[in-house]
Design a protein around this motif. Structure first.
Motif, PDB file in Angstrom:
ATOM      1  N   LEU A   1      39.869 -69.384 -17.503  1.00  0.00           N
ATOM      2  CA  LEU A   1      40.789 -70.670 -17.662  1.00  0.00           C
ATOM      3  C   LEU A   1      40.164 -72.091 -17.977  1.00  0.00           C
ATOM      4  O   LEU A   1      40.628 -72.829 -18.645  1.00  0.00           O
ATOM      5  N   ARG A   2      39.039 -72.227 -17.313  1.00  0.00           N
ATOM      6  CA  ARG A   2      38.380 -73.405 -17.446  1.00  0.00           C
ATOM      7  C   ARG A   2      37.959 -73.474 -18.962  1.00  0.00           C
ATOM      8  O   ARG A   2      38.128 -74.562 -19.544  1.00  0.00           O
ATOM      9  N   ILE A   3      37.687 -72.517 -19.648  1.00  0.00           N
ATOM     10  CA  ILE A   3      37.255 -72.508 -21.018  1.00  0.00           C
ATOM     11  C   ILE A   3      38.632 -72.558 -22.084  1.00  0.00           C
ATOM     12  O   ILE A   3      38.642 -73.668 -22.773  1.00  0.00           O
ATOM     13  N   ARG A   4      39.661 -72.034 -21.337  1.00  0.00           N
ATOM     14  CA  ARG A   4      40.823 -72.082 -22.224  1.00  0.00           C
ATOM     15  C   ARG A   4      41.410 -73.643 -22.150  1.00  0.00           C
ATOM     16  O   ARG A   4      42.143 -74.042 -23.117  1.00  0.00           O
ATOM     17  N   ASN A   5      41.413 -73.982 -20.971  1.00  0.00           N
ATOM     18  CA  ASN A   5      42.086 -75.182 -20.779  1.00  0.00           C
ATOM     19  C   ASN A   5      41.380 -76.610 -21.425  1.00  0.00           C
ATOM     20  O   ASN A   5      41.935 -77.571 -21.656  1.00  0.00           O
ATOM     21  N   LEU A   6      39.898 -76.401 -21.423  1.00  0.00           N
ATOM     22  CA  LEU A   6      39.059 -77.573 -21.689  1.00  0.00           C
ATOM     23  C   LEU A   6      38.721 -77.572 -23.142  1.00  0.00           C
ATOM     24  O   LEU A   6      38.125 -78.775 -23.733  1.00  0.00           O
ATOM     25  N   THR A   7      38.924 -76.662 -23.996  1.00  0.00           N
ATOM     26  CA  THR A   7      38.249 -76.487 -25.303  1.00  0.00           C
ATOM     27  C   THR A   7      39.267 -75.492 -26.264  1.00  0.00           C
ATOM     28  O   THR A   7      40.141 -75.124 -25.827  1.00  0.00           O
ATOM     29  N   THR A   8      39.159 -75.860 -27.272  1.00  0.00           N
ATOM     30  CA  THR A   8      39.709 -75.060 -28.342  1.00  0.00           C
ATOM     31  C   THR A   8      39.178 -73.835 -28.544  1.00  0.00           C
ATOM     32  O   THR A   8      38.036 -73.510 -29.056  1.00  0.00           O
ATOM     33  N   SER A   9      39.981 -72.593 -28.264  1.00  0.00           N
ATOM     34  CA  SER A   9      39.393 -71.467 -28.314  1.00  0.00           C
ATOM     35  C   SER A   9      40.091 -70.415 -29.246  1.00  0.00           C
ATOM     36  O   SER A   9      41.447 -70.350 -28.972  1.00  0.00           O
TER      37      SER A   9
END
Length: 583
Positions: free
Chosen positions: A159-167
């Protein structure tokens, strides 16, 4: 050969590489290697070109020389050769050596992450993938890192990656996206933009023919023609094809496992063509030489596919089917096969493909599939006297919200247990930790992957399959139903979130009992069924009758005829357009 002459040849080889002519570059490197047999730069570049050209025989000869070169790219290429030979543990050793020599090389980081993931070490794979993503700043790399964390059930980092970056990683995105327009957006961002030809490429194909005098030539392209979910579902289609009307080819981008499913495939009248070690240029030429009319993409953004062949318009009619339940977002994919449940009318415009909907349910099945045998819970270490929920989906499909719904069901029920697949040690560890936070850690048990017959028997011993959301069980849902175990699902707005609903309807189960309208309804229905086990047993008896007396939930001969009607309709539409345009 003088050094100056060698340097000129080397520059010429580099030029050929830049323009994409790897074969010409390789020929020059071979010439240089004759005069400089231990020159590292030549060996590294030559092996890299041969990896792209899939020249496995020559790579085997070069491998011993590569192994002893103390250069990160030599170690990378050696690891890649071993990886392509399915020797992943050895490949990992060389990728690690390459990383030690150059820890910020993006290609090395990606190879290391992919290899670790294939070796069932998603947590460590995710860490390397995340390092790569921050170096490349690529949304695709961030998406892959999130997928690896999800496969480890490390939901905070996912969730950290999906919420803080465009993936963007479509195969994973469809397991999290709640709306079809998100799947379309991801696919269009992921699909290549170059080399896009017209969706109906009228002038590139000279083999077009009339069905009255020729068989329709169908090509199935897949990397999983083995004991795998795709072939398990499709094998009866291949056996029932009307070979007086169709000529069938299997373009195999994988390896044979000599399983019963592979043996059945080899026993059909279709022709198997191995393409795993063949270049795209070779396969494109072969498909055109065979005058394939319809080329069926059984992978999409999943597994060992060869999407580049489709994106370069390998055949006049190209179809996405079964392997990937979403749009591929590319204009050269003409059709996607679905049904009215998985893609309702209001979602048609979220697909770049034309949608061909089969009657009742799009998913095929094996009409010779094994039935559940008499078995005991003791054999599989399952608790006696409890109502057993199960979910044997791959770990990346399990979201934190889904798990918390399951934990709530366990908290509010008595004499229940939840059986999950021990997909990898990282996921198992993280799931246990999450369960203990809800005080239900002792209510969860795990099972390793089993051979097909044992797997079916195990499913038959469970009471209720709890589906995941928003990516349902697909093949696993069919497995559960054929084992006589009902599924509780919560359909959403997307194709992958509506498959279990489609299968439940085809099986003839009561949707009021097994199809939930919301998260709370899902929890309530699960609790209701645990309190009324006689309802579940009635459903299990109904499904056993369907299987034992009626032969299952789908008449595969009729299904195959419907699929063939789809192919003929696609061809006739193409032929009409072709003639209208004056060809």
């Amino acid at each position: 050969m003088l050094e100056k002459e060698a340097a000129d040849l080397f520059r010429e080889a580099l030029h050929f590489e830049e323009v994409g002519n790897k074969l010409a570059a390789s020929q020059i490197y071979e010439q240089l290697l004759h005069y400089f047999p231990a020159r590292s730069s030549v060996l590294i570049n030559l092996s890299e070109n041969y990896i792209s050209l899939k020249n496995d025989e020559r790579l085997k000869e070069l491998l011993p020389k590569l192994e002893v070169i103390q250069h990160p790219l030599a170690k990378l290429n050696a690891g890649t050769i071993y990886y392509n030979q399915q020797k992943r543990n050895i490949a990992l050793e060389f990728f690690q050596k390459a990383f030690d020599l150059d820890p910020n090389n993006q290609e090395i980081l990606q190879s290391l992450a992919v290899c670790l993931f294939k070796l069932k070490k998603p947590q460590l794979a995710a860490e390397f993938a995340e390092k790569l993503a921050y170096l490349s700043t690529s949304p695709i790399d961030f998406g892959r890192a999130a997928y690896y964390y999800a496969s480890a059930c490390d939901w905070p980092n996912e969730l950290r990656i999906r919420n803080l970056t465009t993936s963007i990683f479509p195969f994973f995105g469809i397991s999290r996206n709640l709306y079809e327009h998100q799947n379309l957006s991801d696919a269009e961002a992921y699909a290549p933009k170059e080399k896009v030809s017209l969706a109906l490429n009228f002038d590139s194909y000279v083999g077009l023919h009339d069905l009255n005098s020729h068989k329709l030539r169908i090509g199935y392209l897949c990397g999983e023609f083995r004991e795998h979910a795709t072939l398990k579902l499709l094998i009866s289609v291949f056996e029932h094809h009307a070979h007086e009307t169709f000529e069938v080819f299997y373009f195999d981008n994988g390896i044979s496992d000599n399983s019963i499913y592979r043996q059945r495939l080899e026993a059909t009248s279709g022709t198997i063509i191995s393409i795993r070690d063949k270049s795209d240029a070779y396969v494109l030429a072969e498909i055109k030489r065979l005058k394939i009319d319809l080329l069926i993409n059984l992978n999409g953004y999943f597994g060992n596919g060869r999407n580049e062949l489709f994106f370069e318009r390998a055949a006049p009619i190209q179809v996405s089917y079964l392997g990937y339940p979403a749009t591929l977002g590319h204009p050269n994919i003409d059709y996607l096969i679905a049904d009215s449940v998985t893609i309702p009318d209001e979602n048609l415009h979220y697909f770049t493909e034309s949608i061909y909907r089969l009657p009742l349910c799009y998913q095929p099945n094996d009409d010779k599939r094994p039935k559940a045998r008499p078995a005991t819970r003791e054999k599989y270490g399952l608790p006696e006297g409890l109502f057993i929920f199960c979910c044997l989906n791959n770990s990346y499909k399990l979201t934190r919200d889904t798990f918390e719904a399951w934990a709530t069901i366990l908290q509010k029920s008595v004499n229940t247990s939840l059986l999950l697949l021990a997909d990898n040690d990282d996921a198992k560890r993280n799931i246990i930790e999450a369960a203990e936070a809800f005080n239900v850690g002792d209510r969860i048990c795990f099972i390793e992957r089993l051979p097909t017959l044992d797997y079916v028997d195990l499913l038959s011993l469970c009471d209720l399959f709890l589906d995941t959301f928003p990516y349902n069980a697909h093949t696993t849902a069919s497995d559960a139903l054929w084992a006589g175990t009902p599924i509780l699902t919560m359909p959403g707005e997307t194709f992958p979130s509506r498959v279990a609903h489609s299968l439940i309807l085809r099986a003839g189960l009561d949707a009021e009992l097994y199809v939930a309208s919301s998260r709370q309804d899902y929890i309530s229905k699960a609790l209701f069924l645990t309190e009324n086990p006689q309802i579940v047993e009635k459903s299990k008896a109904f499904m056993r009758t369907k299987i034992d007396i009626e032969g299952g939930f789908v008449d595969m001969l009729t299904y195959t005829k419907h699929l063939e009607e789809a192919y003929i309709s696609m061809f006739q539409t193409y032929l009409k357009e072709w003639k209208k345009n004056g060809q």
